[in-house]
Design a protein around this motif. Structure first.
Motif, mmCIF file in Angstrom:
data_model
loop_
_atom_site.group_PDB
_atom_site.id
_atom_site.type_symbol
_atom_site.label_atom_id
_atom_site.label_comp_id
_atom_site.label_asym_id
_atom_site.label_seq_id
_atom_site.Cartn_x
_atom_site.Cartn_y
_atom_site.Cartn_z
ATOM 1 N N ALA A 253 -9.655 -126.179 51.043
ATOM 2 C CA ALA A 253 -8.305 -125.835 50.625
ATOM 3 C C ALA A 253 -8.368 -125.298 49.202
ATOM 4 N N PRO A 254 -7.991 -124.045 48.974
ATOM 5 C CA PRO A 254 -8.080 -123.485 47.618
ATOM 6 C C PRO A 254 -7.238 -124.276 46.620
ATOM 7 N N GLU A 255 -7.788 -124.452 45.430
ATOM 8 C CA GLU A 255 -7.041 -125.112 44.359
ATOM 9 C C GLU A 255 -6.041 -124.138 43.740
ATOM 10 N N ALA A 256 -5.114 -124.692 42.958
ATOM 11 C CA ALA A 256 -4.254 -123.844 42.140
ATOM 12 C C ALA A 256 -5.136 -123.011 41.210
ATOM 13 N N LEU A 257 -4.607 -121.887 40.768
ATOM 14 C CA LEU A 257 -5.376 -120.991 39.901
ATOM 15 C C LEU A 257 -5.848 -121.706 38.639
ATOM 16 N N LEU A 258 -7.116 -121.519 38.334
ATOM 17 C CA LEU A 258 -7.742 -122.177 37.188
ATOM 18 C C LEU A 258 -7.948 -121.181 36.051
ATOM 19 N N PRO A 259 -7.992 -121.655 34.806
ATOM 20 C CA PRO A 259 -8.327 -120.754 33.695
ATOM 21 C C PRO A 259 -9.767 -120.289 33.818
ATOM 22 N N ILE A 260 -10.052 -119.129 33.260
ATOM 23 C CA ILE A 260 -11.362 -118.513 33.421
ATOM 24 C C ILE A 260 -12.480 -119.392 32.872
ATOM 25 N N GLU A 261 -12.222 -120.133 31.797
ATOM 26 C CA GLU A 261 -13.271 -120.979 31.213
ATOM 27 C C GLU A 261 -13.731 -122.041 32.218
#
Length: 330
Positions: A253-261
């Motif tokens: 299940a894809p996670e919510a969008l994460l910061p690039i770092e």
């Protein structure tokens, strides 16, 4: 040829954000798209997934239709195995009658979620793996008010002035053949593949039956895109989307969008690093001055003039800037 550009909106959430904000972002994007000149906006269906805020594209479509004037709005797509053909036909006819020539019924064969979500949607019963093509046939019969399984059973409202557009979602030759056979539109998910797969779309165009639901084929290709002031930033803005695609391919299940770092820390040196960058390379990343050429190049490769643009980004402003750059450069 001038492209017909649409938006595929998954109502993406961000880590630390809320689903409500994702839905508000979708409505704001649709209002912008209506005024800016996009041809359509299509909403996806996901269940039990943190990454996406909308579980009911038909409801979101109804809200957006009421807030816009000219843009076509649809589902992309309703996960058919979880619902009856009769109920799908009923609300399709309702939206098609209230908003003639503006509602698009997009139908998909995927489950729309992982095992527990599918079980819950089917009242804890095993999913009957009946032919989804048969269900499509039933939906068409109800919409066209033809004799079906239940003789004399109507799907209200009746006597539509215009039949709603139907899109069959897919990423393979079998789905293309099914769409062509029944004379409905075909939406090919280019963003789900790491390479061009024109065999599927060529099959649809070559085999389309003009005597069925629609006399004219409608081929859409859904592509993932990121536009920014320079190539490096465009690629970085696409990291979150690429990481979600990676998770989906691993049946997670894809996670919510994460910061690039965070994504860099997870990917660097991992066994998924090569696959991640292959996925990232397949996303169209470019600058405002060159994006029109890149989109035309993709459309030519598939022999279509209709593209659906998918853009999920950690910062909503970056997502909006991508859509603005695309329509301004078109």
């Amino acid at each position: 040829m001038k492209l017909k550009l649409g938006i595929l909106d998954q109502s993406p959430t961000i880590k630390g954000g809320t689903s409500l904000q994702a839905l508000k972002n979708s409505i704001d994007l649709a209002v912008f798209a209506d005024q800016a000149g996009f041809q359509s906006v299509i909403y996806s269906e996901h269940h039990g997934v943190e990454a996406y805020g909308s579980s009911s594209p038909e409801i979101l479509a109804a809200v957006v239709l009421s807030k816009t004037q000219r843009i076509k709005v649809g589902t992309g797509g309703i996960m058919m195995k979880n619902y009856s053909a009769y109920k799908i036909a009923e609300w399709t006819k309702m939206l098609g009658s209230l908003y003639p020539e503006r509602f698009i019924l997009g139908l998909g064969k995927a489950p729309g979620g992982l095992k527990d979500a599918v079980s819950a949607l089917n009242n804890h019963r095993s999913v009957i793996l009946a032919s989804q093509e048969t269900k499509l046939e039933e939906i068409i019969q109800y919409i066209k008010e033809e004799k079906g399984i239940y003789e004399g059973l109507m799907a209200q409202p009746t006597n539509l002035t215009h039949l709603p557009e139907i899109l069959w979602l897919g990423s393979g030759v079998q789905s293309a053949l099914e769409a062509a056979k029944h004379g409905v539109g075909y939406s090919y998910a280019d963003f789900m593949s790491n390479e061009l797969a024109a065999e599927s779309t060529e099959t649809y165009l070559n085999e389309f039956d003009r005597t069925q639901y629609s006399p004219v084929p409608s081929l859409q290709v859904a592509v993932a895109v990121s536009v920014a002031e320079n190539l490096k930033l465009a690629e970085e803005n696409a990291y979150g989307m690429a990481y979600q695609f990676l998770q989906a391919r691993h049946i997670q299940a894809p996670e919510a969008l994460l910061p690039i770092e965070t994504i860099r820390q997870r990917i660097s040196g991992s066994e998924d690093e090569d696959e991640f960058f292959k996925i990232l390379d397949h996303i169209i990343t470019d600058t405002p001055g060159n994006i029109s050429y890149r989109l035309q190049e993709k459309a030519d490769a598939y022999n279509t003039d209709e593209l659906l643009i998918l853009c999920n980004m950690y910062h909503e402003k970056d997502r909006m800037d991508t859509y603005k750059s695309i329509i301004l450069g078109h």
